[in-house]
Structure formats: C-alpha cells, structure tokens
Design an enzyme around this catalytic site. Structure first.
Site, PDB file in Angstrom:
ATOM      1  N   SER A 118      -7.032  -3.438   3.563  1.00  0.00           N
ATOM      2  CA  SER A 118      -7.308  -3.222   4.975  1.00  0.00           C
ATOM      3  C   SER A 118      -6.730  -4.356   5.841  1.00  0.00           C
ATOM      4  CB  SER A 118      -8.826  -3.075   5.168  1.00  0.00           C
ATOM      5  OG  SER A 118      -9.139  -2.593   6.438  1.00  0.00           O
ATOM      6  N   HIS A 141      -4.581   1.540   5.325  1.00  0.00           N
ATOM      7  CA  HIS A 141      -5.146   2.704   6.016  1.00  0.00           C
ATOM      8  C   HIS A 141      -5.285   2.399   7.504  1.00  0.00           C
ATOM      9  CE1 HIS A 141      -9.088   0.853   6.626  1.00  0.00           C
ATOM     10  NE2 HIS A 141      -9.022   0.416   5.372  1.00  0.00           N
TER      11      HIS A 141
END
Length: 239
Positions: A118, A141
């Site tokens: 992340s 993501h």
C-alpha cells in the site's frame, strides 16, 4: 564500609541496564559500535493523525521525521538504510515519510523485507537505491477510505487528486511506466474482495518498481558504494 555504600548505586544501575537490555532485545549486552550508516525501520502499520489500538504494531510518522532530520544533520552519518516490513497505513503520513527520505542529501537505500504494501510502496522507492527480498511482497492498490463517506463531488475529487499524488511520486522515483503502474493498481480478480496486484520479489524488479533483489548484505554493500561516490563528489566540491 563507606566504600561499599558508595558502590551500591553503581551496581544497581548496571543491574537495571542489564534487565532493560534483556527485556528489550532478549540479550545480555548490546553491540557497541560506531557506524557511519544510520538504520531506520518501518514496521507494521504507518500511524498518522489517528492513534491506532494498542494491539496494532505501528510506526509513528512523528517519530521518524526527527530521526531523518538528525541523520541529515549529523556529520558522522554518511548514509541511511531504511528497512521496511509494513502493511501500509495513513496515506499522508506515508507520503510525508517518503518525501523526507527522497529529500535527503546523503545516500539512502531501502530494503523491503516481508512486505512493503500500500503506502509502503512510495516509501520503498523513495531512496537512491531500492532492494527487495526474494520472498517479500508488495501490494499495489488504489486509495481506500474507512468509515463514513460523504457522497459529494468534492470527496471524489479529493481522492482522485490524492491518488494522482501517489502515482506521480512512485513513477518519479522508480522505473515503472505510469500506464503499467495503473494497470497493476486497478487490476480486478487477483485480490479477494478488492482490486489491485501483489508482486513478489523479482516481479517488482521486472516491472521497474524496485532496483534489485537482495538482502541486508546487498543493501549495505550498495549503500557503501553510494557513500564512496558521495565522498568523492563532496571532496571535489571542496577542492
């Protein structure tokens, strides 16, 4: 008799130090060596403006920023090694840490061990040279929000702009093309109940996200090489 009384506080202090060392590091004594490399770890979840529950393993960004400033100012420190094993966390805090690392004048190397997920991705690519362990993973993501979402156009615009900040930083500090990063970021079907991609070790290098696969020894070797170049440049400027 007076001599024995005078020695008691010193013995007590030594015993207290030994106990603290065992509790903190699980060993009787700590290695005392002077090094020109400063090692900083980013472990667990990057904690930002909201304090996370005590059972969470966290790295507080307000603790890291003073460390980076101190490493930049300390004349004895010639290079910074950042070791990551993080699940991500607060976006703005993560970007702040990444910007701090990227703005260091001294050589820096990042090493992803376990995971750099992340918002850990921008931190991993922020150094002068980045490495990833062969079995380490990185999850790419889009930005997500937890809790109540206010459904107005401004909310979407804010998230979109923040997403662009993350994408721009990653592409500016690595070799991955923007279209490839977005493809990995918005890919569906690979992650359960989510969109994105998990890349492992050599794949992160293949995509241009990370510079090389390696471990601690490789990271220190690369950092020493950068330090030698840094010294040569600095000596040239002085002359």
């Amino acid at each position: 008799m007076p001599n024995n009384e005078a020695e008691q506080p010193e013995v007590g202090e030594k015993r207290s130090t030994t106990v603290d060392t065992i509790q903190q590091l699980g060993q009787m004594s700590t290695p005392v060596t002077e090094s020109n490399i400063y090692c900083m770890t980013i472990i667990g979840q990057v904690e930002g403006h909201i304090v996370l529950p005590p059972q969470n393993k966290t790295t507080k960004y307000e603790h890291l920023i003073p460390q980076l400033v101190a490493a930049e100012q300390n004349a004895k420190i010639e290079g910074v090694l950042i070791i990551l094993n993080t699940v991500g966390g607060d976006v703005e805090a993560g970007l702040a840490i990444a910007e701090m690392i990227a703005s260091l004048s001294k050589p820096s190397v990042t090493l992803v061990l376990g995971g750099g997920h992340s918002i850990g991705v921008p931190i991993a690519v922020s150094s002068h040279f980045s490495l990833i362990a062969e079995t380490a993973t990185m999850t790419i993501h889009p930005i997500r929000m937890n809790g109540m979402v206010i459904g107005v156009p401004q909310t979407f615009e804010y998230l979109e702009k923040m997403q662009e900040r993350v994408i721009r930083f990653i592409t500016n500090h690595s070799r991955i093309p923007e279209d490839k990063l977005k493809e990995l970021m918005f890919k569906t079907g690979e992650l359960t109940r989510d969109i994105g991609t998990t890349v492992i070790g050599a794949d992160a290098v293949k995509y241009g996200l990370i510079d090389a696969v390696g471990g601690v020894g490789d990271a220190i070797k690369q950092l020493n090489k950068l330090i030698d170049q840094y010294r040569a440049t600095r000596e040239g400027l002085v002359q």
